[in-house]
Design a protein around this motif. Structure first.
Motif, PDB file in Angstrom:
ATOM      1  N   GLN A   1      10.970   5.250  -5.359  1.00  0.00           N
ATOM      2  CA  GLN A   1      11.790   4.330  -4.566  1.00  0.00           C
ATOM      3  C   GLN A   1      10.909   3.505  -3.637  1.00  0.00           C
ATOM      4  O   GLN A   1       9.906   3.981  -3.097  1.00  0.00           O
ATOM      5  N   ARG A   2      11.363   2.264  -3.465  1.00  0.00           N
ATOM      6  CA  ARG A   2      10.656   1.342  -2.599  1.00  0.00           C
ATOM      7  C   ARG A   2      11.357   1.379  -1.237  1.00  0.00           C
ATOM      8  O   ARG A   2      12.557   1.128  -1.133  1.00  0.00           O
ATOM      9  N   VAL A   3      10.581   1.686  -0.212  1.00  0.00           N
ATOM     10  CA  VAL A   3      11.147   1.902   1.119  1.00  0.00           C
ATOM     11  C   VAL A   3      10.598   0.882   2.103  1.00  0.00           C
ATOM     12  O   VAL A   3       9.394   0.614   2.134  1.00  0.00           O
ATOM     13  N   ARG A   4      11.501   0.288   2.851  1.00  0.00           N
ATOM     14  CA  ARG A   4      11.095  -0.580   3.953  1.00  0.00           C
ATOM     15  C   ARG A   4      11.037   0.272   5.206  1.00  0.00           C
ATOM     16  O   ARG A   4      12.048   0.824   5.638  1.00  0.00           O
ATOM     17  N   ILE A   5       9.832   0.392   5.766  1.00  0.00           N
ATOM     18  CA  ILE A   5       9.673   1.125   7.016  1.00  0.00           C
ATOM     19  C   ILE A   5       9.598   0.108   8.150  1.00  0.00           C
ATOM     20  O   ILE A   5       8.809  -0.831   8.096  1.00  0.00           O
ATOM     21  N   ARG A   6      10.457   0.306   9.144  1.00  0.00           N
ATOM     22  CA  ARG A   6      10.450  -0.572  10.325  1.00  0.00           C
ATOM     23  C   ARG A   6       9.857   0.210  11.482  1.00  0.00           C
ATOM     24  O   ARG A   6      10.511   1.094  12.024  1.00  0.00           O
TER      25      ARG A   6
ATOM     26  N   MET B   1       0.252   0.717   2.311  1.00  0.00           N
ATOM     27  CA  MET B   1       1.456   0.038   2.787  1.00  0.00           C
ATOM     28  C   MET B   1       1.261  -1.467   2.619  1.00  0.00           C
ATOM     29  O   MET B   1       0.153  -1.972   2.760  1.00  0.00           O
ATOM     30  N   THR B   2       2.354  -2.153   2.339  1.00  0.00           N
ATOM     31  CA  THR B   2       2.320  -3.612   2.288  1.00  0.00           C
ATOM     32  C   THR B   2       3.052  -4.137   3.519  1.00  0.00           C
ATOM     33  O   THR B   2       4.266  -3.927   3.666  1.00  0.00           O
TER      34      THR B   2
ATOM     35  N   ILE C   1       2.898 -13.472   5.046  1.00  0.00           N
ATOM     36  CA  ILE C   1       2.412 -13.364   3.679  1.00  0.00           C
ATOM     37  C   ILE C   1       1.964 -11.916   3.505  1.00  0.00           C
ATOM     38  O   ILE C   1       1.129 -11.425   4.267  1.00  0.00           O
ATOM     39  N   PRO C   2       2.549 -11.183   2.545  1.00  0.00           N
ATOM     40  CA  PRO C   2       2.320  -9.723   2.481  1.00  0.00           C
ATOM     41  C   PRO C   2       0.843  -9.355   2.342  1.00  0.00           C
ATOM     42  O   PRO C   2       0.085 -10.021   1.628  1.00  0.00           O
ATOM     43  N   VAL C   3       0.457  -8.307   3.052  1.00  0.00           N
ATOM     44  CA  VAL C   3      -0.922  -7.824   3.060  1.00  0.00           C
ATOM     45  C   VAL C   3      -0.901  -6.313   2.872  1.00  0.00           C
ATOM     46  O   VAL C   3      -0.132  -5.610   3.521  1.00  0.00           O
ATOM     47  N   ASP C   4      -1.776  -5.817   1.985  1.00  0.00           N
ATOM     48  CA  ASP C   4      -1.883  -4.375   1.789  1.00  0.00           C
ATOM     49  C   ASP C   4      -2.854  -3.777   2.790  1.00  0.00           C
ATOM     50  O   ASP C   4      -3.884  -4.371   3.109  1.00  0.00           O
TER      51      ASP C   4
ATOM     52  N   ASP D   1       7.021  -4.322   9.921  1.00  0.00           N
ATOM     53  CA  ASP D   1       7.764  -3.829   8.763  1.00  0.00           C
ATOM     54  C   ASP D   1       6.777  -3.715   7.605  1.00  0.00           C
ATOM     55  O   ASP D   1       5.959  -4.625   7.392  1.00  0.00           O
ATOM     56  N   VAL D   2       6.866  -2.618   6.869  1.00  0.00           N
ATOM     57  CA  VAL D   2       6.009  -2.432   5.702  1.00  0.00           C
ATOM     58  C   VAL D   2       6.864  -1.967   4.526  1.00  0.00           C
ATOM     59  O   VAL D   2       7.950  -1.411   4.717  1.00  0.00           O
ATOM     60  N   LEU D   3       6.355  -2.198   3.320  1.00  0.00           N
ATOM     61  CA  LEU D   3       6.963  -1.662   2.110  1.00  0.00           C
ATOM     62  C   LEU D   3       6.026  -0.625   1.515  1.00  0.00           C
ATOM     63  O   LEU D   3       4.809  -0.835   1.475  1.00  0.00           O
ATOM     64  N   VAL D   4       6.606   0.492   1.073  1.00  0.00           N
ATOM     65  CA  VAL D   4       5.830   1.496   0.344  1.00  0.00           C
ATOM     66  C   VAL D   4       6.651   1.956  -0.856  1.00  0.00           C
ATOM     67  O   VAL D   4       7.883   2.007  -0.798  1.00  0.00           O
ATOM     68  N   THR D   5       5.958   2.254  -1.940  1.00  0.00           N
ATOM     69  CA  THR D   5       6.610   2.880  -3.092  1.00  0.00           C
ATOM     70  C   THR D   5       6.240   4.348  -3.058  1.00  0.00           C
ATOM     71  O   THR D   5       5.070   4.713  -3.201  1.00  0.00           O
TER      72      THR D   5
END
Ligand code: CU
Length: 460
Positions: free
Chosen positions: A229-234, A253-254, A264-267, A280-284
């Motif tokens: 699952q792709r999770v948005r962490i705030r 994290m992106t 512009i998304p950065v890893d 805010d980041v996205l992680v799978t």
């Protein structure tokens, strides 16, 4: 040196919170027509931090306070009931809202007295990860804070779940309280931990506890999801004197948003978060059990939460994932997306905002003046403004501007709180489109209360 701040107030009219222009700008905000009503009761409370029981002040008995979540354009109608023994107020950190609802006592509203109440009513036009907290004394360093999430209907929503992670440093009810901490800092000249641990981002206060979502590392909260699952962490740093370095063990994290605005998304492996900042980041998520660790910079301590997607023993309270010492992104790595980047324009006005401190005693200031609400950096509606924060002190300062989201320099991320390192300067660029009188201050609670506060003042 102070010429930019010097124009006599008497020769021009300040646009005060009650000015009709404030209401006109509010009426022009794009609204959904929907009103969301909330009641918050600020009250003395006994709270369990996961072992330590503390007597503190909270909203409705919880730390953090209950999440407030609305859609962009909704009208928030929030009644604050003050059951504290003292005045209070609520500041809606990150929102460009109408000036008279900004919650800065003595500037935008009278203090809300003990045993009285006040209803805030405003359009929440600015989507993003924001938060709310008092703007009165040292109250933020008690338990008075809560996430304020403004959902963006235009957001593609490329995630399966959300995890709101609120970071905090905790001392209230552990034999002292924040007012006593401030008195102690003043008594001994403060700065006891400056440079502690060899970190630039150390603090002045040694806290007994560091929390994620109200729990110490020995009793962490668990976020449960499914593998893949792709999770948005705030992430929200609600601390008063602590920068946190965060990482999720076993994951990169992106980074997608700074202070609520898209970049512009950065890893990255880790993110460094000053007080008042949000990322805010996205992680799978992989399959297993993973530590989300927040290192209190310069303080040799951590906060912990758990992400669980599968079987396994939870990581221990001392977990230090390798990601913490790998790549940590910084402001130079970040750029606003084209949709929110400011169009190129030369500034109409430049204000030099010097961050100052006395060598003796615990005294902080802006342009050499301590907590002077008449020390206004003046602007006019429609101007492109450049605030140049110049740090003349030996300490770092997370500088926050109310009512606006500036851009860092000509091409950086949009933010409302910017870390300014010792001896360095940071340019914050914005369009003056929200008339009123707005606080400019350090988001270290103790620095602000000891004088590092001033005002951005619209004039007409
Ligand atoms: Cu500061």
């Amino acid at each position: 040196m102070l010429s930019a701040c010097a124009p006599a107030v008497s020769t021009s009219r300040l646009v005060l919170p009650a000015d009709p222009r404030v209401g006109e700008v509010e009426a022009a905000r794009h609204g959904t027509g929907r009103t969301r009503s909330f009641t918050l009761t600020a009250t003395p409370s006994r709270v369990d931090l996961g072992g330590p029981i503390v007597d503190t002040w909270t909203y409705d008995g919880a730390v953090p306070g209950r999440e407030m979540r609305v859609a962009a354009g909704d009208t928030i109608e929030a009644r604050l009931v003050n059951r504290l023994p003292v005045d209070t107020s609520i500041h809606w950190h990150g929102l460009a809202l109408r000036n008279d609802m900004d919650g800065a006592p003595h500037l935008t509203q009278p203090p809300i007295a003990s045993t009285t109440d006040f209803t805030y009513r405003f359009t929440a036009a600015t989507p993003g990860t924001h938060w709310l907290h008092p703007h009165t004394g040292t109250q933020l360093d008690r338990g008075l804070y809560a996430p304020l999430i403004v959902e963006d209907p235009a957001d593609p929503g490329a995630h399966d779940a959300e995890w709101v992670v609120v970071l905090d440093d905790w001392i209230d009810g552990t034999g002292t309280d924040p007012d006593q901490v401030l008195a102690d800092l003043r008594g001994r000249g403060g700065h006891a931990m400056r440079g502690a641990g060899g970190r630039v981002l150390g603090g002045d206060v040694s806290y007994p506890h560091y929390l994620i979502n109200g729990r110490i590392a020995a009793a962490p909260t668990t976020f449960t999801a499914r593998p893949g699952q792709r999770v948005r962490i705030r992430f929200i740093n609600a601390g008063s004197d602590t920068a946190f370095r965060v990482a999720l063990g076993g994951h990169r994290m992106t980074v997608t948003h700074t202070d609520g605005y898209p970049i512009i998304p950065v890893d990255t492996d880790a993110v460094l978060i000053g007080m008042g900042e949000r990322y805010d980041v996205l992680v799978t998520l992989a399959d297993g059990v993973f530590p989300l660790v927040a290192v209190a910079e310069g303080k040799n301590a951590t906060a912990l939460a758990i992400a669980r997607t599968g079987a396994g023993a939870p990581p221990g309270p001392g977990s230090r994932p390798a990601e913490l010492t790998r790549v940590t992104i910084g402001y130079p790595d970040l750029s606003a997306t084209p949709a929110v980047a400011l169009p190129a324009k030369s500034p109409d006005v430049v204000h030099r905002v010097a961050l100052t401190g006395a060598m003796m005693g615990y005294e902080w200031g802006i342009n050499g003046r301590a907590n002077d609400l008449d020390a206004r950096s003046l602007v006019r509606e429609g101007q492109r403004v450049r605030l140049r924060f110049v740090n003349n002190t030996m300490m770092w300062h997370p500088m926050h501007l109310h009512g606006h989201t500036f851009q860092l320099g000509d091409s950086g991320p949009r933010k409302d709180t910017a870390v300014v390192l010792p001896g360095q300067s940071v340019d914050c660029v914005f369009d003056a489109d929200n008339p009123g009188q707005w606080m400019i201050h350090c988001h270290n609670t103790y620095h602000a209360e000891a004088g590092m506060m001033a005002v951005l003042g619209y004039q007409s």
